[in-house]
Enzyme design. Structure first.
Site, PDB file in Angstrom:
ATOM      1  N   GLU A  49       0.861  -1.183   0.000  1.00 24.64           N
ATOM      2  CA  GLU A  49       0.000   0.000   0.000  1.00 24.64           C
ATOM      3  C   GLU A  49       0.897   1.233   0.000  1.00 24.64           C
ATOM      4  OE1 GLU A  49      -2.522   2.336   3.310  1.00 24.64           O
ATOM      5  OE2 GLU A  49      -3.116   0.234   3.100  1.00 24.64           O
ATOM      6  N   ASP A  60      -4.252   9.711   9.759  1.00 21.45           N
ATOM      7  CA  ASP A  60      -2.937   9.164  10.081  1.00 21.45           C
ATOM      8  C   ASP A  60      -2.443   9.616  11.443  1.00 21.45           C
ATOM      9  OD1 ASP A  60      -2.729   7.813   7.673  1.00 21.45           O
ATOM     10  OD2 ASP A  60      -1.902   9.546   6.640  1.00 21.45           O
TER      11      ASP A  60
END
Length: 268
Positions: A49, A60
């Site tokens: 990924e 994140d």
């Protein structure tokens, strides 16, 4: 079936889950990130990924944010990310892109779908794009054959899960807990229930579980109920906290191999 669905199907036939390893493009440099991703694939990651670094990564945690900041400071751009994908895919690795939506809109949705497919990625994970607002991406991904992965979470209603699955192609990303990314000391207890709800809505859609996995034992636990185990922060930390590039890459290989062993020995 699409390329990534075939990969999920092969892993399922082997009685195991698939390992998805995440690394930001251009971290710490373009060439270093390519080498890291190739090392991850060689050590047992079934899918790489590639994360497109972004200045406002709402999902994140601090590890991925710091790595992305380093990549951006070193000048990585969207076209560099496509070049990285092309280099990693050329080794035979299965590659998917994870990106926030703003850079794709800026690039041009149709043009990006075309260039992403040409680079060799199977498709795209879009954490801040919901199917209700994805008409342009749905059309472009149909035009160029890109997989599209949307997210569901423990707070998603059954109706919302069903609607989201109806627009996914390749696999669906199940966030195992509410909050940002980052390895945890134990696997979220909400994750098995969420996967069960997804399977009740669509038994054939592969389910990748992300957020929180950092060890082989945790990977084996998640592999016991999910089709894919998605690992980011723990792998990135191998490079981020290493004293030099060589030792960082060795740590990355070691952890990738540990995680790969975990998904191949699921705890059911």
């Amino acid at each position: 079936m699409t390329g990534i669905a075939e990969t999920f199907g092969k892993a399922r036939a082997e009685g195991r889950a698939l390992l998805v390893g995440c690394m930001p493009a251009g971290f710490p440099t373009v060439d270093d990130s390519i080498a890291s991703m190739v090392a991850m694939a060689e050590a047992g990651c079934d899918v790489i990924e590639v994360e497109l670094p972004y200045s406002d990564p709402v999902m994140d945690g601090p590890v991925i944010q710091k790595a992305s900041d380093i990549a951006l400071a070193n000048g990585v751009r969207t076209r560099d990310t496509l070049r990285i994908i092309e280099a990693v895919a050329a080794t035979g690795a299965q590659v998917v892109l994870m990106t926030y939506w703003n850079p794709i809109e800026k690039y041009g949705v149709d043009a990006f779908a075309r260039d992403l497919a040409a680079a060799g990625a199977t498709g795209m994970i879009t954490p801040d794009l919901i199917p209700d607002e994805a008409a342009e991406w749905l059309a472009a991904s149909d035009r160029y054959g890109n997989d599209r992965t949307f997210l569901v979470s423990p707070s998603s209603t059954d109706a919302r899960i069903a609607m989201t699955l109806g627009h996914c192609r390749g696999f669906v990303y199940a966030t195992a807990l509410m909050g940002v990314t980052g390895a945890r000391s134990q696997v979220s207890q909400q994750a098995p229930d969420l996967v069960a709800r997804i399977r009740a809505a669509d038994p054939d859609m592969p389910v990748g579980v992300g957020l929180g996995v950092g060890t082989g034992a945790q990977a084996a636990e998640v592999a016991g109920f999910a089709d894919g185990v998605i690992v980011g922060s723990a792998l990135i930390r191998c490079v981020l906290e290493a004293p030099d590039v060589a030792s960082g890459r060795q740590r990355l290989r070691t952890l990738s191999a540990e995680l790969a062993q975990g998904v191949r020995n699921p705890r059911r």
